[in-house]
Design an enzyme around this catalytic site. Structure first.
Site, short mmCIF file in Angstrom:
data_model
loop_
_atom_site.label_atom_id
_atom_site.label_comp_id
_atom_site.label_asym_id
_atom_site.label_seq_id
_atom_site.Cartn_x
_atom_site.Cartn_y
_atom_site.Cartn_z
N CYS A 2 54.28 50.09 56.81
CA CYS A 2 55.55 50.29 57.47
C CYS A 2 56.25 51.55 56.95
CB CYS A 2 56.48 49.11 57.21
SG CYS A 2 55.76 47.53 57.62
N ARG A 27 51.14 56.91 59.28
CA ARG A 27 50.92 55.79 58.35
C ARG A 27 50.30 54.59 59.04
NH1 ARG A 27 54.87 55.94 53.85
NH2 ARG A 27 54.90 53.68 53.92
N TRP A 72 54.30 47.59 60.55
CA TRP A 72 52.89 47.20 60.60
C TRP A 72 52.87 45.71 60.24
CZ3 TRP A 72 48.69 45.97 57.23
CH2 TRP A 72 47.45 46.11 57.84
N ASN A 98 60.39 47.27 54.18
CA ASN A 98 58.94 47.36 53.92
C ASN A 98 58.62 46.37 52.81
OD1 ASN A 98 58.90 49.51 55.64
ND2 ASN A 98 58.42 51.05 54.09
N GLY A 99 57.45 45.77 52.85
CA GLY A 99 57.05 44.84 51.79
C GLY A 99 57.02 43.41 52.29
N GLU A 479 27.96 49.94 47.15
CA GLU A 479 29.15 50.54 47.76
C GLU A 479 29.38 51.97 47.22
OE1 GLU A 479 31.05 50.29 50.12
OE2 GLU A 479 32.91 51.28 49.57
N LYS A 483 29.50 55.22 49.66
CA LYS A 483 30.67 56.12 49.71
C LYS A 483 30.20 57.56 49.56
CE LYS A 483 32.82 54.21 50.86
NZ LYS A 483 33.27 53.27 51.76
N GLU A 486 28.23 58.79 52.61
CA GLU A 486 29.08 58.94 53.80
C GLU A 486 29.84 60.26 53.81
OE1 GLU A 486 30.80 54.72 55.40
OE2 GLU A 486 31.45 55.27 53.41
N HIS A 502 10.94 48.74 39.28
CA HIS A 502 9.99 48.28 40.29
C HIS A 502 9.83 49.30 41.43
CE1 HIS A 502 9.68 44.49 38.25
NE2 HIS A 502 11.00 44.32 38.31
N LYS A 598 35.34 54.98 62.35
CA LYS A 598 36.06 53.98 61.55
C LYS A 598 35.80 52.57 62.07
CE LYS A 598 39.14 52.82 58.45
NZ LYS A 598 38.63 52.94 57.10
C1 G6P Z 1 32.02 51.41 60.17
C2 G6P Z 1 32.84 52.13 59.12
C3 G6P Z 1 32.60 51.52 57.76
C4 G6P Z 1 32.89 50.03 57.80
C5 G6P Z 1 32.05 49.34 58.87
C6 G6P Z 1 32.49 47.92 59.08
O1 G6P Z 1 30.65 51.69 59.99
O2 G6P Z 1 32.52 53.50 59.10
O3 G6P Z 1 33.47 52.13 56.81
O4 G6P Z 1 32.62 49.48 56.55
O5 G6P Z 1 32.23 50.00 60.12
O6 G6P Z 1 33.79 47.92 59.56
P1 G6P Z 1 34.73 46.66 59.55
O7 G6P Z 1 35.94 47.11 60.34
O8 G6P Z 1 34.00 45.56 60.24
O9 G6P Z 1 35.05 46.34 58.16
#
Ligand code: G6P
Length: 603
Positions: A2, A27, A72, A98-99, A479, A483, A486, A502, A598
């Protein structure tokens, strides 16, 4: 999350507020509104975009004072009625917030009993009613705001305006607010971006401050006395301002993690009692008879789910499995009535995950979504929903949503364990205390960002990067590698540390840094053996560690504060920063990496 904007001065308030709201759009939000104040209050609010609100606003308005908000949703869906500002019964007090107000239920019940009528589903609406009640007892606006705020629990930034009064009142707890100083006019915002065209002279408010803004100047009350805090002069470029001063949304979101995590946990845990309140109505009999908790998710959410599955097995003593959403089928002799299928998806719109959850529902399994997006498709298609409250994430590479997903599912694991009688209250207290320590621990990692940047730049030209970890550290290794690949487009892979020998060990050379997690919850002793193996092949080893003595074997050691099984989650913040700085040194398109989206709404 927000956004708040406020204005009081000699000019017209409306254009300043409208521009401020547009500036805050980055935002992320789902509704917006303004209140213009003079002898009385005019309130305009709309769900949807700021443009929808603009269409509802008059072309010009005479008022010299007002407040605005981009919302939001956290309590109640994005409707006109739930948008801010909120007013009391008389319509003379308007509030933006906000909050999260944690005790709003109790306050609302009390105000209800006193004859107050509510028109929204928000937690915020109790605030104007409380102020109104104080004013009715003869309190001055300033006293009324102070007394009302004293009754609030939770986190908030609040701005109030009252009909017939000349001032704006603003106060905060764990949520930012900044005052902008102009000539004969004063501004307020949750984020300086809102008023950067108007002034660059600012004062950041501190928790507990009450700022009273009039056209001629600002008074700040701190600890019961008038304070005169330092002003700062900003020299931000407009583009940087939009990202809160960070060069990329991803970096901003990495740094937002302590605040996002506090929102995730707010009002939901009681570490002393060892209890969790997630507002879920899973029948006790069903929870006790569960045979499997089955997670379905894609990408980063899948790794968060793997972390969660370990927690569910440890804390709730029930089999937990994780399926890649696109590979999912409800099969394998499962009893649907004893299976809980959990869709983990920050967007709530990932086609693969929706398809998986539909398959589980068809088979008769009970479904639960863990998501960041209220009102998303997944929340409409699952039996129950758990909201991670991380705030909007704009960078394609997920960062703060991962942290908030794991934190949310830690609470879920504790709740299931307590309900099933498999988790003692002492152990629940211990895990919840660790969880409460995570935002602070993440902040300690963030404070070392410069150091991480230096190391990342040193290794940016490596042939490949390998991430290893065990137990809770294993999903974090996966992860970390995701990252890095990506956003830097470098070859990076994550492995269970024990798997190195292995196969992957064949790839290890002096030009392949290995990033290892050596914390509680990641079997650091065993991982140390793997660290020695790669070191013997000349690979530089970077460790995120809380393990005594590990430094002797690590080329670089980054400390992880003591938060038990959540230490790998905190270590992940080092990996996020590392990925960011490697990508930055290569001038990559960090917020929008090539070929990625995204929210992936195709199968
Ligand atoms: C896309 C995004 C990833 C995300 C994945 C799952 O591939 O680029 O960053 O982890 O979707 O998205 P979700 O909205 O289901 O968490």
């Amino acid at each position: 999350m927000c956004g708040i904007v406020g204005y009081v001065g000699t000019g017209a308030a409306l254009p300043v507020l409208a521009t401020g709201l547009s500036n805050l759009e980055y935002r992320g939000y789902d509704s917006a509104g303004v209140a213009l104040a003079d002898g009385d209050l005019d309130v305009y609010k709309r769900s949807g975009e700021v443009d929808a609100l603009r269409a509802a606003l008059p072309e010009s308005a005479p008022q010299h004072r007002g407040i605005g908000h981009t919302r939001w949703s956290t309590h109640g869906p994005p409707t006109d009625a739930n948008a801010h500002p909120h007013t009391g019964c008389s319509g003379d007090v308007a509030v933006v917030h906000n909050g999260i107000i944690e005790n709003y239920d109790a306050l609302r019940a009390e105000l209800d009993a006193d004859g107050h009528t509510f028109t929204s589903e928000t937690d915020t609406e109790v605030v104007p009613h409380l102020i109104e009640a104080e004013l009715e007892t003869g309190a001055s606006p300033r006293e009324a705001v102070r007394s009302a705020v004293e009754r609030l629990e939770g986190s908030f930034a609040i701005v109030v305006t009252i009909a017939g009064d000349d001032e704006l009142y603003a106060t905060r707890r764990d949520s930012p607010l900044v005052v902008g100083h102009g000539d004969g006019e004063q501004f307020l915002a949750s984020d300086v971006t809102a008023f950067l065209e108007q002034t660059r002279e600012v004062t950041y408010l501190e928790d507990g401050d009450l700022a009273i803004l009039a056209a001629g100047g600002v008074t700040i009350e701190r600890d019961g006395e008038t304070a005169d805090p330092d002003r700062e002069t900003l020299d931000w470029e407009a583009d940087a301002a939009e990202k809160g001063g960070y060069e990329h949304y991803m970096l901003k979101e990495i740094h937002e993690q302590p605040a996002a995590l506090r929102q995730t946990l707010s009002g939901r845990i009681d570490p002393d009692a060892g209890t969790v309140d997630l507002d879920l109505d899973l029948p006790a009999e069903y929870v006790s008879s569960l045979e499997e908790v089955q997670f379905v998710a894609a990408g980063t959410s899948n790794y968060a789910a793997r972390y969660a599955a370990e927690l569910v097995e440890e804390l709730a003593d029930v089999r937990a499995t994780v399926e890649i959403a696109s590979e999912y089928e409800f099969s394998g002799g499962r009893d649907p009535w004893r299976t809980l299928t959990v869709a983990v998806t920050q967007s709530g719109e990932t086609a693969d995950t929706l398809s998986a959850i539909r398959s589980a529902s068809r088979a008769g399994a009970r479904t639960l979504s863990v998501t960041n997006t209220l009102g998303s498709t997944v929340t409409r298609e699952t039996d129950d929903s758990l909201f991670i409250r991380a705030g909007p994430e704009i960078g394609v590479a997920a960062t703060k949503t991962f942290a908030s997903q794991v934190a949310t599912m830690t609470m879920l694991s504790v709740a299931l364990g307590r309900q099933r009688g498999t988790l003692s209250s002492d152990r629940a207290s211990e895990v919840l205390s660790s969880l409460r320590g995570v935002p602070g621990a993440v902040q300690q990692v963030l404070d070392r960002a410069d150091d991480v940047g230096e190391v990342a730049r040193e290794h940016a030209d490596a042939d490949a990067f390998f991430f290893v970890g065990r137990q809770y550290g294993c999903p974090v290794a996966l992860e970390g590698a995701l990252k890095l690949k990506e956003i830097s487009y470098d070859h990076a892979e994550g492995f269970a540390a024990g798997e190195l020998k292995h196969g992957p060990l064949a790839l290890v050379t002096p030009d392949t840094p290995v990033l290892a997690i050596m914390t509680d919850g990641s079997r650091p002793d065993a991982t140390l053996n793997n660290v020695k193996e790669v070191q013997a092949r000349g690979a530089p080893v970077i460790g995120a560690s809380s393990h005594e003595g590990a430094d002797r074997y690590l080329d670089v050691e980054w400390p992880v504060p003591d938060v038990g099984v959540l230490e790998p989650l905190v270590a992940n913040v080092y990996w996020q920063l590392f990925a960011y700085y490697v990508a930055e040194s290569k001038d990559r398109s960090i917020d929008k990496p090539r070929n990625l989206a995204k929210s992936v709404t195709v199968e």
